[in-house]
Scaffold this motif. Structure first.
Motif, PDB file in Angstrom:
ATOM      1  N   UNK A 533       4.345   2.123  16.473  1.00 52.63           N
ATOM      2  CA  UNK A 533       4.034   0.821  15.876  1.00 52.63           C
ATOM      3  C   UNK A 533       4.454   0.747  14.401  1.00 52.63           C
ATOM      4  N   UNK A 534       5.268   1.701  13.973  1.00 49.05           N
ATOM      5  CA  UNK A 534       5.656   1.727  12.562  1.00 49.05           C
ATOM      6  C   UNK A 534       6.672   0.644  12.215  1.00 49.05           C
ATOM      7  N   UNK A 535       7.328   0.089  13.237  1.00 48.64           N
ATOM      8  CA  UNK A 535       8.363  -0.903  12.978  1.00 48.64           C
ATOM      9  C   UNK A 535       7.902  -2.330  13.255  1.00 48.64           C
ATOM     10  N   UNK A 536       6.587  -2.540  13.277  1.00 50.96           N
ATOM     11  CA  UNK A 536       6.079  -3.894  13.486  1.00 50.96           C
ATOM     12  C   UNK A 536       6.527  -4.784  12.335  1.00 50.96           C
ATOM     13  N   UNK A 537       7.049  -5.949  12.690  1.00 47.95           N
ATOM     14  CA  UNK A 537       7.479  -6.924  11.684  1.00 47.95           C
ATOM     15  C   UNK A 537       6.419  -8.002  11.557  1.00 47.95           C
ATOM     16  N   UNK A 538       5.842  -8.113  10.375  1.00 43.99           N
ATOM     17  CA  UNK A 538       4.775  -9.096  10.150  1.00 43.99           C
ATOM     18  C   UNK A 538       5.376 -10.417   9.678  1.00 43.99           C
ATOM     19  N   UNK A 539       5.026 -11.481  10.390  1.00 50.64           N
ATOM     20  CA  UNK A 539       5.503 -12.808  10.008  1.00 50.64           C
ATOM     21  C   UNK A 539       4.537 -13.488   9.038  1.00 50.64           C
ATOM     22  N   UNK A 540       3.255 -13.290   9.250  1.00 49.39           N
ATOM     23  CA  UNK A 540       2.238 -13.970   8.446  1.00 49.39           C
ATOM     24  C   UNK A 540       1.374 -13.017   7.631  1.00 49.39           C
ATOM     25  N   UNK A 541       1.151 -11.816   8.162  1.00 51.51           N
ATOM     26  CA  UNK A 541       0.274 -10.859   7.496  1.00 51.51           C
ATOM     27  C   UNK A 541       0.980 -10.270   6.272  1.00 51.51           C
ATOM     28  N   UNK A 542       0.407 -10.481   5.092  1.00 49.48           N
ATOM     29  CA  UNK A 542       1.001  -9.993   3.844  1.00 49.48           C
ATOM     30  C   UNK A 542       0.053  -9.096   3.053  1.00 49.48           C
ATOM     31  N   UNK A 543      -1.237  -9.199   3.340  1.00 52.56           N
ATOM     32  CA  UNK A 543      -2.221  -8.482   2.539  1.00 52.56           C
ATOM     33  C   UNK A 543      -2.052  -6.966   2.716  1.00 52.56           C
ATOM     34  N   UNK A 544      -1.861  -6.249   1.633  1.00 59.41           N
ATOM     35  CA  UNK A 544      -1.570  -4.812   1.701  1.00 59.41           C
ATOM     36  C   UNK A 544      -2.749  -4.012   2.242  1.00 59.41           C
ATOM     37  N   UNK A 545      -3.972  -4.438   1.919  1.00 58.98           N
ATOM     38  CA  UNK A 545      -5.145  -3.702   2.398  1.00 58.98           C
ATOM     39  C   UNK A 545      -5.298  -3.828   3.913  1.00 58.98           C
ATOM     40  N   UNK A 613      -1.790 -13.552  13.145  1.00 57.48           N
ATOM     41  CA  UNK A 613      -1.881 -14.972  13.486  1.00 57.48           C
ATOM     42  C   UNK A 613      -1.874 -15.873  12.256  1.00 57.48           C
ATOM     43  N   UNK A 614      -2.336 -15.365  11.115  1.00 61.75           N
ATOM     44  CA  UNK A 614      -2.282 -16.122   9.865  1.00 61.75           C
ATOM     45  C   UNK A 614      -2.320 -15.136   8.699  1.00 61.75           C
ATOM     46  N   UNK A 615      -2.394 -15.653   7.507  1.00 63.06           N
ATOM     47  CA  UNK A 615      -2.349 -14.801   6.312  1.00 63.06           C
ATOM     48  C   UNK A 615      -3.716 -14.182   6.058  1.00 63.06           C
ATOM     49  N   UNK A 616      -4.060 -13.152   6.847  1.00 61.44           N
ATOM     50  CA  UNK A 616      -5.364 -12.515   6.709  1.00 61.44           C
ATOM     51  C   UNK A 616      -5.512 -11.833   5.346  1.00 61.44           C
ATOM     52  N   UNK A 617      -6.724 -11.899   4.827  1.00 63.76           N
ATOM     53  CA  UNK A 617      -7.030 -11.178   3.584  1.00 63.76           C
ATOM     54  C   UNK A 617      -8.189 -10.212   3.770  1.00 63.76           C
ATOM     55  N   UNK A 618      -8.695 -10.093   5.015  1.00 58.11           N
ATOM     56  CA  UNK A 618      -9.756  -9.131   5.320  1.00 58.11           C
ATOM     57  C   UNK A 618      -9.507  -8.560   6.705  1.00 58.11           C
TER      58      UNK A 618
END
Length: 672
Positions: A533-545, A613-618
């Motif tokens: 799963x190391x090559x998953x491409x995130x479209x919406x998820x940006x939060x580093x944590x 699914x969206x720009x999660x922050x938690x």
């Protein structure tokens, strides 16, 4: 519009020597309500004249009979007409006799049992008189002395059924040789049910058993609550389809997915048409947070009735089926369920087994807002009622207790041990079943576990105790089926589906069927050389944590060759009496080590799209979870094919020849 003016006086007397009555003094005026063309049209203000009538709260009536109402002064005569109204429908009734002391009206044959509002027409105006509960009976029955609820249990042909347990949720009694019962009930729980006896089935409304009725009269007024049963044969051998959480809310294409599930149940039933098959749901039929969006318990009733036929479905209340707007009352919290589906607790019998439904969701702390601070607890008076219920059941009879919440939790450090939930009333529930072989069946967790009497702490009880925690029909709240159609699985990798309990006399065997899958498929095998799963491409998820947490859970375990030449097998109906054997095609036996693992397909089908699914922050609350029904096999190379055999507790074997290397993708494991 005009306003109806009522002046109330009360008096207590016997009506026909058995019924209390309510004395109403009524002043005529017009009612501004709509009516059909064949009913009198309300008119405006006019002259008023007073009269007094005595309306019985409850009456038993032979179909096509007459009702006599006491009056003072003879104001109502044969020139008037009585109307019985329910749900906006008005049924006209002719007054056949009248005097200064009474009037009598004929009730049409099409009137059914129910509570009706009485109106009278006089001088062109329709006026409210009061309410009456009418119970249509085949014959008049005596009211047992002191009874406030009474009735007769009989077959469709009118044959009385003796020794049937009847309860008001607190007290229990049995019918006599004439099928008659009576309970001096305080009507605290608001319903009466019969514990359907072995050898019989209840009548149904769609798939819902007609085994309970709500009480509608005040606690001191006797009311007739009668039931009919139908005889059945060959009931010693039957199946129960246990259906876990549904969470229907008209979101995430859940209704469409649920209809596909019901189509699978229908197909299974068709493939086993010679067998008796019943179903029991395990709570969370709906999702209380979304009631405000237009999908409530009546919608569930409509959906299942339209898509499932010729099956009796018993229902358990879940935490999401309680009224979130209730305040400080378990009774008010359960009212929607009672009104539309089933009581919070009740019992029934099938064949040689006894079944009990318990509500272990305590809503006493509800404050009328959406936060729903429930606790898992078997609140009163259920334990005392259960003891009374079981007093009619022979100790040799196996007992199946259905709750929504589990009594035991999964032990994270020992696959042969479970933890008793300490503050939930579970200990009292187990104690109440002392002396019986008891199977607790529940949902809520959306995952699978089966505790045997030989597991800890069950091995410390004096009687056999099992717990079957059934995965959810909705799997992971319908998300994986929505984001990855064809891969609808739970957070521990179990496919959405239902448990199948097969009864033969007092013996029972259980299995599990994934929706859209053959019931002989009981595990999945993954070639971990190809899981990454190391090559998953995130479209919406940006939060580093959040991304770091995903990597920690789902990427790192497969990195740096940690799982080279390993195969992971998820056996979703596993218990500690099952066995697993893995051999190479050359006959070499490989060790299968039980491990606590994540399911790779659940990560791919659920966690990746859900977290993105969206720009999660938690950190999301939903994610693939660690469980112990996994087995790790270390292979000598990347190419050798394997033969995997799982044998369940009952000697059934499930086999797969695994060709390696096996690619990993959602398409590889998709249900077509």
């Amino acid at each position: 519009s005009t306003t109806l003016r009522l002046t109330f006086k009360t008096m207590t007397q016997k009506f026909s020597n058995i019924l209390k009555a309510l004395l109403l003094t009524v002043l005529f005026t017009a009612l501004t309500v709509s009516c059909k063309d064949d009913n009198p049209t309300p008119v405006g203000n006019g002259s008023q004249s007073g009269f007094t009538v005595i309306i019985p709260e409850n009456i038993d009536l032979i179909s096509g009979g007459t009702i006599t109402i006491s009056q003072e002064g003879g104001s109502i005569t044969t020139s008037e007409k009585i109307y019985l109204e329910t749900n906006g429908k008005f049924t006209p009734c002719n007054i056949t006799d009248a005097s200064d002391e009474h009037f009598t009206f004929a009730v049409p044959n099409n009137i059914e049992s129910g509570t009706y509002t009485l109106h009278v027409t006089k001088n062109g105006k329709r006026t409210l008189l009061g309410q009456i509960k009418i119970t249509i009976v085949a014959h008049q029955i005596p009211i047992p002395e002191g009874a406030t609820v009474y009735g007769i249990i009989e077959t469709e042909d009118g044959e009385p059924v003796a020794n049937v347990v009847v309860s008001d949720g607190e007290n229990c009694t049995v019918t006599n040789s004439d099928g008659i019962y009576g309970i001096a009930s305080e009507k605290n729980q608001g319903y009466v049910f019969l514990s359907v006896p072995s050898g019989y089935e209840p009548l149904t409304e769609g798939v819902f058993p007609k085994m309970y009725q709500k009480t509608v009269l005040s606690k001191g007024i006797p009311e007739n609550i009668s039931f009919k049963l139908k005889k059945t044969v060959g009931q010693d051998n039957f199946k129960i389809l246990y259906m876990g959480d549904k969470h229907l809310a008209n979101r995430s294409q859940d209704i469409l997915q649920y209809k596909k599930f019901l189509a699978d149940v229908t197909a299974y039933k068709g493939n086993h048409s010679s067998e008796k098959i019943y179903a029991i749901t395990l709570g969370d039929l709906t999702w209380d947070q979304y009631w405000k969006n237009g999908y409530e318990l009546p919608n569930y009733v409509k959906t299942i009735n339209e898509n499932l036929k010729d099956m009796i479905v018993y229902n358990v209340i879940g935490n999401h089926d309680h009224d979130p707007k209730s305040i400080g009352s378990n009774k008010s919290a359960t009212n929607p369920m009672l009104t539309h589906v089933a009581p919070a607790w009740y019992s029934f019998n099938i064949g040689k087994a006894h079944f009990v439904v318990i509500d272990n969701i305590d809503c006493i702390a509800y404050d009328g807002v959406q936060d729903r601070p429930y606790t898992q607890n078997v609140y009163e008076p259920q334990i005392e009622w259960l003891k009374k219920d079981l007093s009619y059941i022979d100790k040799s009879t196996p007992v199946y207790v259905m709750t929504h919440g589990s009594l035991f939790s999964y032990n994270t450090s020992n696959p042969k041990a479970y933890n008793l939930r300490a503050d939930t009333g579970s200990d009292k529930l187990i104690e109440a079943c002392t002396g019986y072989e008891v199977h607790f069946v529940n949902g809520h967790l959306h995952q699978q576990h089966t505790m045997l009497p030989t597991d800890s702490p069950a091995n410390g009880y004096s009687h056999p105790v099992y717990e079957h925690n059934i995965p959810a029909v909705c799997a992971d709240w319908w998300y994986s089926g929505y984001y990855t159609p064809g891969c609808h699985i739970t957070t521990d990798g179990v496919p959405a589906g239902y448990a199948i309990f097969e009864f033969s006399g007092k013996n029972m065997k259980w299995g599990y069927k994934g929706t859209g899958m053959d019931e002989k498929v009981q595990f999945r095998a993954y070639d971990l050389n190809n899981v990454d799963f190391s090559n998953v491409t995130w479209k919406n998820l940006k939060d580093s944590k959040v991304i770091a947490e995903f990597n920690k859970r789902y990427v790192t375990p497969y990195a740096d060759g940690k799982r080279k030449n390993q195969v992971l097998i998820n056996v979703w109906n596993w218990n500690n009496d099952c066995t697993i054997e893995v051999k190479t095609v050359n006959g070499e036996t490989l060790a299968a080590k039980q491990v606590r693992e994540y399911d790779p397909l659940s990560i791919a089908a659920l966690s990746v799209p859900y977290w993105d699914r969206d720009a999660l922050t938690s950190i999301p609350g939903t994610g693939t979870t660690l469980r112990y029904h996994f087995f790790q096999v270390q292979c000598n190379d990347a190419d050798t094919d394997l033969e995997i055999t799982v044998t369940d507790k009952f000697g059934n074997t499930y086999k797969e020849k695994m060709e390696r290397p096996r690619p990993f993708s959602t398409e590889e494991y998709m249900i077509k």
